[in-house]
Scaffold this motif. Structure first.
Motif, mmCIF file in Angstrom:
data_model
loop_
_atom_site.group_PDB
_atom_site.id
_atom_site.type_symbol
_atom_site.label_atom_id
_atom_site.label_comp_id
_atom_site.label_asym_id
_atom_site.label_seq_id
_atom_site.Cartn_x
_atom_site.Cartn_y
_atom_site.Cartn_z
ATOM 1 N N TYR A 289 -4.866 -10.246 -2.867
ATOM 2 C CA TYR A 289 -4.951 -10.849 -4.206
ATOM 3 C C TYR A 289 -5.058 -9.765 -5.272
ATOM 4 O O TYR A 289 -4.358 -9.813 -6.292
ATOM 5 C CB TYR A 289 -6.145 -11.792 -4.286
ATOM 6 N N TYR A 290 -5.888 -8.769 -5.027
ATOM 7 C CA TYR A 290 -6.040 -7.708 -6.020
ATOM 8 C C TYR A 290 -4.830 -6.783 -6.058
ATOM 9 O O TYR A 290 -4.578 -6.133 -7.069
ATOM 10 C CB TYR A 290 -7.322 -6.920 -5.753
ATOM 11 N N ARG A 291 -4.088 -6.716 -4.955
ATOM 12 C CA ARG A 291 -2.873 -5.902 -4.937
ATOM 13 C C ARG A 291 -1.757 -6.525 -5.779
ATOM 14 O O ARG A 291 -1.030 -5.820 -6.483
ATOM 15 C CB ARG A 291 -2.372 -5.727 -3.494
ATOM 16 N N VAL B 116 -9.278 -17.441 -2.215
ATOM 17 C CA VAL B 116 -9.977 -16.248 -1.736
ATOM 18 C C VAL B 116 -11.405 -16.609 -1.327
ATOM 19 O O VAL B 116 -11.898 -16.172 -0.277
ATOM 20 C CB VAL B 116 -9.980 -15.158 -2.834
ATOM 21 N N PRO C 152 -7.884 -17.461 -6.754
ATOM 22 C CA PRO C 152 -9.295 -17.088 -6.633
ATOM 23 C C PRO C 152 -10.096 -18.067 -5.782
ATOM 24 O O PRO C 152 -10.956 -17.660 -4.989
ATOM 25 C CB PRO C 152 -9.779 -17.086 -8.086
ATOM 26 N N ASN D 36 -2.208 -8.893 -8.099
ATOM 27 C CA ASN D 36 -2.720 -9.352 -9.386
ATOM 28 C C ASN D 36 -3.025 -8.163 -10.297
ATOM 29 O O ASN D 36 -4.048 -8.128 -10.963
ATOM 30 C CB ASN D 36 -3.980 -10.206 -9.181
ATOM 31 N N VAL D 37 -2.131 -7.180 -10.321
ATOM 32 C CA VAL D 37 -2.313 -6.030 -11.208
ATOM 33 C C VAL D 37 -1.969 -6.432 -12.639
ATOM 34 O O VAL D 37 -2.727 -6.180 -13.575
ATOM 35 C CB VAL D 37 -1.425 -4.859 -10.746
ATOM 36 N N THR E 116 -0.762 -9.860 -14.878
ATOM 37 C CA THR E 116 -0.771 -11.318 -14.730
ATOM 38 C C THR E 116 -0.153 -11.990 -15.949
ATOM 39 O O THR E 116 -0.435 -11.614 -17.091
ATOM 40 C CB THR E 116 -2.211 -11.840 -14.552
ATOM 41 N N GLN F 55 0.809 -1.211 0.000
ATOM 42 C CA GLN F 55 0.000 0.000 0.000
ATOM 43 C C GLN F 55 0.844 1.264 0.000
ATOM 44 O O GLN F 55 0.540 2.222 -0.716
ATOM 45 C CB GLN F 55 -0.941 -0.006 1.210
ATOM 46 N N GLU G 295 -8.469 -11.379 0.100
ATOM 47 C CA GLU G 295 -8.980 -10.871 -1.166
ATOM 48 C C GLU G 295 -8.289 -9.567 -1.553
ATOM 49 O O GLU G 295 -7.925 -9.363 -2.726
ATOM 50 C CB GLU G 295 -10.489 -10.659 -1.071
ATOM 51 N N ASP G 296 -8.089 -8.659 -0.565
ATOM 52 C CA ASP G 296 -7.454 -7.378 -0.878
ATOM 53 C C ASP G 296 -6.004 -7.562 -1.316
ATOM 54 O O ASP G 296 -5.517 -6.858 -2.205
ATOM 55 C CB ASP G 296 -7.545 -6.416 0.309
#
Length: 518
Positions: A363-365, A353, A350, A367-368, A370, A322, A360-361
């Motif tokens: 994973y999205y950080r 998750v 996924p 997985n910008v 791929t 972050q 989950e947060d």
């Protein structure tokens, strides 16, 4: 002041231009002629504007003069400054000498290597600066050819590339005007060799991508390498996820900074945390330690099997992603670094998750960007070139002649499912080539176990009856399941059998709390 005069190639035109300058009592400082582009350049001190207004029309009236304009510099001035700028930027020492061995020019790197100032170097004889090579004898030789030799510079060994400077004299041939010497220290030479080897071993050029799927991955990876966002690389074990991560790093602007890999699966949670973030070392006899993130400041950290991270470690990694800050274990002070994260996993993130085992947060950080590497069985076009590459590599490594792969062997390799992917292929080729006593690699040399995706590896040396095989499987299954159930009744319920049947089987196979670790 400098003038750029565009004129015809005519005998006497230069004299007429100079006569005008003399008539106005202008002190000429320089003159250059560009016969190719029909231009003449003159340089003189600044003059009064009224005088300048009279000179310009006078030159334009000369027959053959097409245009006259002021210019900021003469071509020789530009070339001189261009050369000086280039010499200053070079990391290796460069020295220019005349035909007698006296130094005429040197760059800053040469002065540093010689441990002398520029004034001390220019005008000195090269034989007094570089020991171990007779420059005078070389310059006076009948045929002066380029040399690469060892020399001693300020008491240390250097490599010197010595190149003669020749000036063409038309039909008379070339005249030796001196030489340029490029000196390189052992450490500098080692850095260049390492960089060359690194490029050969860790660049995109080493990734075999004959298949459409792999070409797409490499094409996308080249573009992603120039970005700063995290990359998530997915693929089965042995597909080359770390190799791709390294190629991305060395193709990025971070290539001169460290690339550090950390396996999240091979270390206990507390060890992984200290390895990643470091620890303060406030406890008695405990030295502080810089973690991987701090060591890789400015570079890239590769987190292998990120899906194996504990929830606690996931939380700390999320916070770092972050704002780029973290706290060492046992420390309250924050550390800020500039690190790019490249993560890899063979797990289904996924699904994790959804199960709540991976944040989950986070994973999205990560997985910008791929990259998904297809398994080797789905890119058959890569199998042949990879096999040939490994055959050549290990044959040369073992000092053997490179064997030829039979057509049957190639077809077998392409049809084999390769559950271990490229790593398994490399190991199989290594074993076969190392033990090969023939000039042809055939199927029987590979010693690959039978494998199906439904049943996994099958024993090639299967012995006994079907009933014996079933009992071996049954005993293995019960040994694996038994520790997970507190009683044989619950185990029986799980297997859909009666308590008596399960109890008898456990007794027959000698399975109990003493023989099985719970």
């Amino acid at each position: 002041m400098r003038l750029d005069i565009h004129c015809a190639d005519r005998i006497g035109i230069a004299q007429e231009i100079l006569n005008i300058l003399v008539s106005y009592q202008v002190d000429l400082k320089g003159i250059e002629v560009d016969s190719v582009n029909c231009r003449m350049y003159v340089s003189f001190p600044p003059i009064e504007f009224e005088q300048f207004q009279k000179i310009m029309p006078s030159i334009r009236l000369i027959d053959g003069v097409m245009d006259v304009r002021t210019t900021a510099f003469l071509p020789s001035e530009r070339e001189h400054n261009e050369l000086n700028t280039l010499l200053r930027a070079l990391p290796d020492g460069v020295i220019s000498i005349d035909a007698k061995g006296w130094v005429r020019l040197c760059n800053d790197a040469a002065c540093r290597d010689l441990q002398l100032s520029e004034n001390e170097v220019i005008g000195a004889n090269i034989n007094n600066l570089l020991k171990g090579f007779n420059f005078t004898r070389w310059l006076e030789g009948k045929e002066v050819l380029g040399q690469t030799t060892r020399v001693e510079v300020a008491g240390e060994d250097f490599i010197a590339d010595i190149l003669p400077i020749s000036v063409p004299q038309g039909a008379e041939g070339d005249v030796l005007a001196g030489a340029v010497i490029n000196i390189k220290s052992q450490s500098r030479l080692g850095q260049q060799v390492s960089a060359f080897r690194r490029y050969g071993q860790e660049s995109f050029a080493t990734i075999h991508n004959f298949s459409t799927a792999m070409r797409r991955v490499v094409r996308e990876a080249r573009k992603m390498a120039q970005l700063e966002a995290p990359i998530l690389i997915t693929g089965e074990t042995g597909t080359g996820k770390e190799l791709l991560a390294r190629a991305c790093h060395y193709a990025s602007n971070r290539s001169v900074k460290p690339f550090i890999a950390l396996s999240c699966a091979s270390l206990p949670d507390d060890v992984a945390e200290s390895e990643l973030f470091g620890y303060a070392g406030y406890e008695e006899n405990a030295a502080p330690k810089r973690g991987v993130l701090e060591q890789a400041d400015g570079g890239t950290v590769f987190l292998d099997e990120v899906g194996e991270m504990s929830t606690q470690l996931q939380t700390k990694l999320l916070r770092f992603l972050q704002d780029g800050t973290f706290r060492k274990v046992g420390d309250e002070n924050e550390v800020k670094v500039n690190v790019r994260i490249v993560a890899a996993t063979q797990k289904d993130l996924p699904a994790m998750v959804q199960e709540g085992t991976f944040r989950e947060d986070l994973y999205y950080r990560i997985n910008v960007l791929t990259l998904e590497i297809a398994p080797l069985r789905d890119r058959k076009a890569d199998i042949g070139p990879l096999a040939e590459h490994f055959i050549q590599k290990y044959a040369q490594q073992n000092g053997h002649s490179v064997p030829v792969m039979s057509e049957d062997c190639l077809r077998f390799l392409q049809d084999y499912p390769w559950p271990g992917n490229v790593r398994q292929l490399e190991n199989a080729i290594y074993r076969a080539v190392s033990l090969l006593d023939d000039n042809e690699l055939r199927i029987e040399h590979l010693q690959l176990p039978t494998f199906t995706h439904d049943l996994g590896y099958l024993e090639s040396d299967f012995e006994g009856t079907l009933d014996q095989a079933v009992k071996r499987f049954e005993a293995t299954l019960l040994r694996k399941l038994y520790p997970a159930y507190p009683s044989s009744r619950q185990l029986a319920k799980r297997l859909g059998l009666s308590h008596t049947a399960v109890a008898n089987k456990l007794r027959d196979y000698g399975i109990n709390r003493k023989t099985v670790k719970v």
